[in-house]
Design an enzyme around this catalytic site. Structure first.
Site, short mmCIF file in Angstrom:
data_model
loop_
_atom_site.label_atom_id
_atom_site.label_comp_id
_atom_site.label_asym_id
_atom_site.label_seq_id
_atom_site.Cartn_x
_atom_site.Cartn_y
_atom_site.Cartn_z
N GLY A 7 0.82 -1.20 0.00
CA GLY A 7 0.00 0.00 0.00
C GLY A 7 0.86 1.25 0.00
O GLY A 7 1.72 1.41 0.86
N GLY A 9 -0.43 4.39 0.16
CA GLY A 9 -1.32 5.47 0.53
C GLY A 9 -0.64 6.41 1.50
O GLY A 9 0.58 6.52 1.55
N ASN A 102 -5.53 -0.35 12.28
CA ASN A 102 -6.17 0.07 13.52
C ASN A 102 -6.93 -1.07 14.18
O ASN A 102 -7.38 -2.00 13.52
CB ASN A 102 -7.13 1.23 13.23
CG ASN A 102 -6.41 2.48 12.76
OD1 ASN A 102 -5.37 2.83 13.30
ND2 ASN A 102 -6.95 3.15 11.76
N LYS A 185 -3.45 3.03 21.38
CA LYS A 185 -3.78 3.78 20.18
C LYS A 185 -5.25 3.60 19.82
O LYS A 185 -5.91 4.54 19.39
CB LYS A 185 -2.90 3.32 19.00
CG LYS A 185 -3.21 4.15 17.75
CD LYS A 185 -2.55 3.64 16.50
CE LYS A 185 -3.00 4.48 15.30
NZ LYS A 185 -2.47 3.98 14.01
N GLU A 268 -13.69 2.97 8.59
CA GLU A 268 -13.35 1.75 9.33
C GLU A 268 -14.19 1.61 10.61
O GLU A 268 -13.67 1.49 11.71
CB GLU A 268 -11.86 1.76 9.69
CG GLU A 268 -10.95 1.65 8.49
CD GLU A 268 -9.49 1.61 8.89
OE1 GLU A 268 -8.84 0.58 8.64
OE2 GLU A 268 -8.99 2.60 9.45
#
Length: 311
Positions: A7, A9, A102, A185, A268
């Site tokens: 990825g 991104g 996440n 987190k 998400e």
């Protein structure tokens, strides 16, 4: 060590570019459309730490011919299943998979696909986004990668990964308690994501109206309560930091979930809020705001899906 960044991104592209800038051996695994764009324009970063444009080594899934030492997995949750299919030929017996997704659900998915030994724990802290020109825009100076073995051991291989990531232009930390770090987190992004998406505005605008700050505080309390019930209580220093960020009346702070929502993109919701709601139910933790935020975003997600299917 040979690094494959899955990825290119905002997250993978940013850290992968910094690693390549520091002389590491980095290849980006991307979809064909992104490959064409990168070949044409290069990988472009706008950052408080210095702008950067480079012509990265890129590869598509069909072109993988050998295993990599480190796979830096930085896709969104909805792209994980496809990413697993694409990167499977790059996973060898000694490959370390370093995911920075996440929540915690992805750990189960990855260990099921590749075995427990292959998967590390990881936390990424960066505020960045892709603009309309596909440039990576770092919004704030924060930039840190934390990593560790899921069982807490400090092994030779995790030290080798640490040696590779350290001194590459961003902050790093080798953790002996990475699961706790991941939960910390999760609480932070869930708290900020919940209030900005449910209340539809930046932190400052929410705190500026009557009862806004009290609602923010309740949302944070709910996320902390779920993590605590699960055996991962956030330290007071983290809670204080979240409270400091979330109670400013002049703050323009938003969350990545909110920015995705405003762009009309996939959010998400299940991995950031939905799983916390499920854990709360399992431990009989009352979390009405968390539940309301989850319902709100699932309705949005269904509407998005329905609109897409009609096109």
């Amino acid at each position: 060590m040979k690094i494959l960044v899955v990825g290119a991104g905002a997250v993978g592209g940013y850290f992968g570019a910094r690693l390549e800038q520091a002389g590491r051996d980095v290849t980006f695994l991307v979809r064909p459309a992104r490959a064409q764009q990168l070949q044409r324009d290069g990988l472009r970063i706008l950052s408080p730490h210095g702008d950067l444009t480079l012509k990265p080594k890129i590869i598509t899934a069909q072109e993988i011919v050998s295993a990599y030492d480190i796979i830096f997995l930085s896709v969104k949750a909805q792209a994980l299943d496809q990413a697993i299919k694409d990167m499977t030929p790059a996973v060898g017996p000694q490959t370390m998979i370093y995911p920075v997704l996440n929540g915690m659900r992805h750990i189960r998915t990855l260990t099921k696909a590749f075995g427990e030994r292959a998967v590390l724990g990881g936390v990424c802290i960066v505020i960045a986004d892709l603009d309309e020109q596909e440039r990576i825009v770092q919004i704030a100076p924060l930039q840190k990668l934390t990593y560790g073995e899921l069982n807490g051991e400090i092994t030779p291989r995790i030290r080798a990964l640490d040696d590779t990531f350290r001194d590459a232009g961003f902050d790093t930390e080798l953790s002996a308690n990475i699961t706790q770090e991941m939960w910390q987190k999760w609480v932070m992004i869930a708290s900020l994501g919940l209030v900005t998406c449910l209340l539809d505005g930046p932190i400052g605008e929410i705190n500026a109206v009557p009862d806004g700050q009290q609602t923010v505080l309740q949302a944070i309390d709910e996320c902390v309560a779920v993590a605590t019930a699960c055996g991962f209580p956030p330290p007071q220093s983290l809670i204080d930091n979240i409270l400091k960020q979330a109670t400013l009346k002049d703050s323009k702070l938003t969350s990545s979930m909110y920015r995705d929502l405003k762009k009309g993109a996939h959010v998400e919701v299940d991995t950031i809020l939905g799983d916390l709601v499920d854990y709360g139910h399992s431990y009989q933790v009352e979390a009405p705001l968390l539940q309301a935020g989850c319902v709100r975003l699932r309705v949005y997600q269904n509407t998005l899906k329905s609109t897409s299917e009609k096109r």
